[in-house]
Design a protein around this motif. Sequence first.
Motif, PDB file in Angstrom:
ATOM      1  N   CYS A  43       0.845  -1.205   0.000  1.00 53.52           N
ATOM      2  CA  CYS A  43       0.000   0.000   0.000  1.00 53.52           C
ATOM      3  C   CYS A  43       0.873   1.245   0.000  1.00 53.52           C
ATOM      4  O   CYS A  43       0.612   2.207  -0.750  1.00 53.52           O
ATOM      5  CB  CYS A  43      -0.903   0.017   1.234  1.00 53.52           C
ATOM      6  SG  CYS A  43      -2.042  -1.371   1.384  1.00 53.52           S
ATOM      7  N   LEU A  60     -12.719  -1.848  -5.278  1.00 51.60           N
ATOM      8  CA  LEU A  60     -11.567  -2.750  -5.265  1.00 51.60           C
ATOM      9  C   LEU A  60     -11.440  -3.443  -3.906  1.00 51.60           C
ATOM     10  O   LEU A  60     -11.100  -4.627  -3.839  1.00 51.60           O
ATOM     11  CB  LEU A  60     -10.287  -1.971  -5.577  1.00 51.60           C
ATOM     12  CG  LEU A  60     -10.079  -1.576  -7.036  1.00 51.60           C
ATOM     13  CD1 LEU A  60      -8.951  -0.542  -7.157  1.00 51.60           C
ATOM     14  CD2 LEU A  60      -9.763  -2.802  -7.888  1.00 51.60           C
ATOM     15  N   SER A  77     -11.651  -7.543  -3.121  1.00 54.98           N
ATOM     16  CA  SER A  77     -10.551  -8.288  -2.498  1.00 54.98           C
ATOM     17  C   SER A  77     -11.041  -9.378  -1.549  1.00 54.98           C
ATOM     18  O   SER A  77     -10.299 -10.315  -1.238  1.00 54.98           O
ATOM     19  CB  SER A  77      -9.630  -7.329  -1.733  1.00 54.98           C
ATOM     20  OG  SER A  77     -10.265  -6.844  -0.554  1.00 54.98           O
ATOM     21  N   LEU A  96     -10.567 -12.963  -2.718  1.00 58.06           N
ATOM     22  CA  LEU A  96      -9.223 -13.522  -2.556  1.00 58.06           C
ATOM     23  C   LEU A  96      -8.983 -13.950  -1.108  1.00 58.06           C
ATOM     24  O   LEU A  96      -8.379 -14.994  -0.856  1.00 58.06           O
ATOM     25  CB  LEU A  96      -8.177 -12.479  -2.971  1.00 58.06           C
ATOM     26  CG  LEU A  96      -8.213 -12.056  -4.439  1.00 58.06           C
ATOM     27  CD1 LEU A  96      -7.270 -10.869  -4.669  1.00 58.06           C
ATOM     28  CD2 LEU A  96      -7.817 -13.221  -5.336  1.00 58.06           C
ATOM     29  N   LEU A 117      -1.747 -12.822  -4.158  1.00 56.42           N
ATOM     30  CA  LEU A 117      -2.857 -12.104  -4.782  1.00 56.42           C
ATOM     31  C   LEU A 117      -3.631 -11.298  -3.749  1.00 56.42           C
ATOM     32  O   LEU A 117      -4.053 -10.162  -4.018  1.00 56.42           O
ATOM     33  CB  LEU A 117      -3.789 -13.097  -5.483  1.00 56.42           C
ATOM     34  CG  LEU A 117      -3.240 -13.781  -6.736  1.00 56.42           C
ATOM     35  CD1 LEU A 117      -4.165 -14.916  -7.167  1.00 56.42           C
ATOM     36  CD2 LEU A 117      -3.080 -12.775  -7.877  1.00 56.42           C
ATOM     37  N   ALA A 118      -3.828 -11.872  -2.568  1.00 54.95           N
ATOM     38  CA  ALA A 118      -4.584 -11.181  -1.523  1.00 54.95           C
ATOM     39  C   ALA A 118      -3.747 -10.121  -0.814  1.00 54.95           C
ATOM     40  O   ALA A 118      -4.203  -8.993  -0.586  1.00 54.95           O
ATOM     41  CB  ALA A 118      -5.100 -12.202  -0.510  1.00 54.95           C
ATOM     42  N   ASN A 155      -1.133  -8.363  -1.647  1.00 52.50           N
ATOM     43  CA  ASN A 155      -0.591  -7.217  -2.384  1.00 52.50           C
ATOM     44  C   ASN A 155      -1.657  -6.397  -3.099  1.00 52.50           C
ATOM     45  O   ASN A 155      -1.327  -5.430  -3.791  1.00 52.50           O
ATOM     46  CB  ASN A 155       0.466  -7.717  -3.380  1.00 52.50           C
ATOM     47  CG  ASN A 155       1.647  -8.342  -2.675  1.00 52.50           C
ATOM     48  OD1 ASN A 155       2.522  -7.657  -2.152  1.00 52.50           O
ATOM     49  ND2 ASN A 155       1.671  -9.670  -2.626  1.00 52.50           N
ATOM     50  N   TRP A 156      -2.914  -6.760  -2.900  1.00 56.22           N
ATOM     51  CA  TRP A 156      -4.020  -6.047  -3.529  1.00 56.22           C
ATOM     52  C   TRP A 156      -4.012  -4.565  -3.157  1.00 56.22           C
ATOM     53  O   TRP A 156      -4.469  -3.714  -3.920  1.00 56.22           O
ATOM     54  CB  TRP A 156      -5.330  -6.693  -3.113  1.00 56.22           C
ATOM     55  CG  TRP A 156      -6.530  -6.252  -3.880  1.00 56.22           C
ATOM     56  CD1 TRP A 156      -7.527  -5.417  -3.453  1.00 56.22           C
ATOM     57  CD2 TRP A 156      -6.898  -6.640  -5.210  1.00 56.22           C
ATOM     58  NE1 TRP A 156      -8.480  -5.257  -4.429  1.00 56.22           N
ATOM     59  CE2 TRP A 156      -8.116  -5.997  -5.519  1.00 56.22           C
ATOM     60  CE3 TRP A 156      -6.302  -7.467  -6.171  1.00 56.22           C
ATOM     61  CZ2 TRP A 156      -8.753  -6.157  -6.748  1.00 56.22           C
ATOM     62  CZ3 TRP A 156      -6.931  -7.625  -7.386  1.00 56.22           C
ATOM     63  CH2 TRP A 156      -8.143  -6.976  -7.672  1.00 56.22           C
ATOM     64  N   ILE A 199      -2.856  -1.851  -5.705  1.00 56.06           N
ATOM     65  CA  ILE A 199      -3.825  -1.344  -6.679  1.00 56.06           C
ATOM     66  C   ILE A 199      -4.869  -0.468  -5.989  1.00 56.06           C
ATOM     67  O   ILE A 199      -5.238   0.604  -6.481  1.00 56.06           O
ATOM     68  CB  ILE A 199      -4.493  -2.520  -7.421  1.00 56.06           C
ATOM     69  CG1 ILE A 199      -3.446  -3.324  -8.194  1.00 56.06           C
ATOM     70  CG2 ILE A 199      -5.579  -2.024  -8.363  1.00 56.06           C
ATOM     71  CD1 ILE A 199      -3.995  -4.557  -8.889  1.00 56.06           C
ATOM     72  N   LEU A 200      -5.335  -0.923  -4.816  1.00 53.20           N
ATOM     73  CA  LEU A 200      -6.377  -0.194  -4.104  1.00 53.20           C
ATOM     74  C   LEU A 200      -5.910   1.209  -3.698  1.00 53.20           C
ATOM     75  O   LEU A 200      -6.633   2.200  -3.897  1.00 53.20           O
ATOM     76  CB  LEU A 200      -6.799  -1.004  -2.866  1.00 53.20           C
ATOM     77  CG  LEU A 200      -8.027  -0.538  -2.086  1.00 53.20           C
ATOM     78  CD1 LEU A 200      -8.636  -1.719  -1.340  1.00 53.20           C
ATOM     79  CD2 LEU A 200      -7.699   0.570  -1.086  1.00 53.20           C
ATOM     80  N   VAL A 203      -0.443  -2.152 -11.389  1.00 57.79           N
ATOM     81  CA  VAL A 203      -0.520  -3.597 -11.652  1.00 57.79           C
ATOM     82  C   VAL A 203       0.884  -4.200 -11.627  1.00 57.79           C
ATOM     83  O   VAL A 203       1.095  -5.297 -11.091  1.00 57.79           O
ATOM     84  CB  VAL A 203      -1.216  -3.868 -12.996  1.00 57.79           C
ATOM     85  CG1 VAL A 203      -1.120  -5.349 -13.369  1.00 57.79           C
ATOM     86  CG2 VAL A 203      -2.679  -3.437 -12.926  1.00 57.79           C
ATOM     87  N   TYR A 239       1.895  -4.508  -8.131  1.00 57.48           N
ATOM     88  CA  TYR A 239       1.151  -5.639  -7.583  1.00 57.48           C
ATOM     89  C   TYR A 239       1.841  -6.959  -7.918  1.00 57.48           C
ATOM     90  O   TYR A 239       2.035  -7.815  -7.042  1.00 57.48           O
ATOM     91  CB  TYR A 239      -0.260  -5.599  -8.166  1.00 57.48           C
ATOM     92  CG  TYR A 239      -1.184  -6.723  -7.771  1.00 57.48           C
ATOM     93  CD1 TYR A 239      -1.432  -7.039  -6.449  1.00 57.48           C
ATOM     94  CD2 TYR A 239      -1.862  -7.451  -8.759  1.00 57.48           C
ATOM     95  CE1 TYR A 239      -2.317  -8.052  -6.100  1.00 57.48           C
ATOM     96  CE2 TYR A 239      -2.751  -8.458  -8.430  1.00 57.48           C
ATOM     97  CZ  TYR A 239      -2.975  -8.760  -7.099  1.00 57.48           C
ATOM     98  OH  TYR A 239      -3.850  -9.760  -6.754  1.00 57.48           O
TER      99      TYR A 239
END
Length: 317
Positions: free
Chosen positions: A48, A142, A146, A149, A169-170, A172-173, A176-177, A191, A194
């Motif tokens: 983040c 977003l 999540s 995930l 995937l979960a 590092n979301w 993007i958020l 992306v 991510y």
Amino acid sequence: MSDTDHGQVADAAKGNWVDNLAPAATRPFLRLSRADRPIGTWLLLLPCWWALGAATLMQGQFTAGHLWIGVGSAIGAWLMRGAGCTWNDITDRKFDAEVARTRSRPIPSGQVSVGGAIAWMVVQSLLAFGILLTFTWTAIWLGIASLALVCIYPFAKRFTWWPQIFLGLAFNWGAILIWAAVTSEVGLAPVLLYVAGIFWTLFYDTIYAHQDTEDDALIGVKSTARLFGNDTARWLRWFIILSVLFFAAGLILALGATANPLQLTIALGGVWAFGWHMTWQLKRLDIEDSDRCLMLFRSNRNAGLLPVLFLAVAHFV
């Protein structure tokens, strides 16, 4: 008297604030949220802050609103990491009871009932949602997305040798958020950040999973640690390379047209430091030494902070 007699969790740092300072009635729930093991919150938060640093540098300013996004993402990471761990422990309670390192967790040790854990998970999730509502609509949607995930991850170890991908995937979301919280849009740059984070997760969580390979084999739980075995170092080296390349590409795409050359150079210096730290870890890895694996896993807080610090410095150039 053993650690579990006091309710302490086996892999928590001795003398942590939950065991020593938190009111007794709250300790089982805080342990369920891994508040006694903060490394997971850091690993969820740092992508983040990568996005926050890059997006604000791209915009050329850091405002009070951006400061709130940074603080809000920290609180949200603590809450959602807690909610995710609670969900993980609910779904894994039978497995956890069979593994030496995890049988002292609150549910298998009887400190918290399943019903109590579900209620605590809902409370944490609602508080995190309240913070999410202060962000842009793109970020809100977003954040809601999540949850899929988060729900899937605990089951991944049952059907794939690559559950660390689902964790990546979960976890590092947020890259993007938070980019969407700053810019109100999603582009290729976040992306790429991510994807860099996903390879970082594959790196550190494979190290972490080597603590449990024997127990996991006995109960049939899959992991990249079991899949790679003695070939782990070669795989980790590739994860370092790919994480650094995607991270650098994301920063170049984000900053190349707006930041001055010195700012971009400093930001990329943070990526180099990030890769250097992972290389340092790899040189010290001994997959047969559980204590060493745990120490190196925890050191990824410092690895992930390095790009944040370099991005912060770049703002003052």
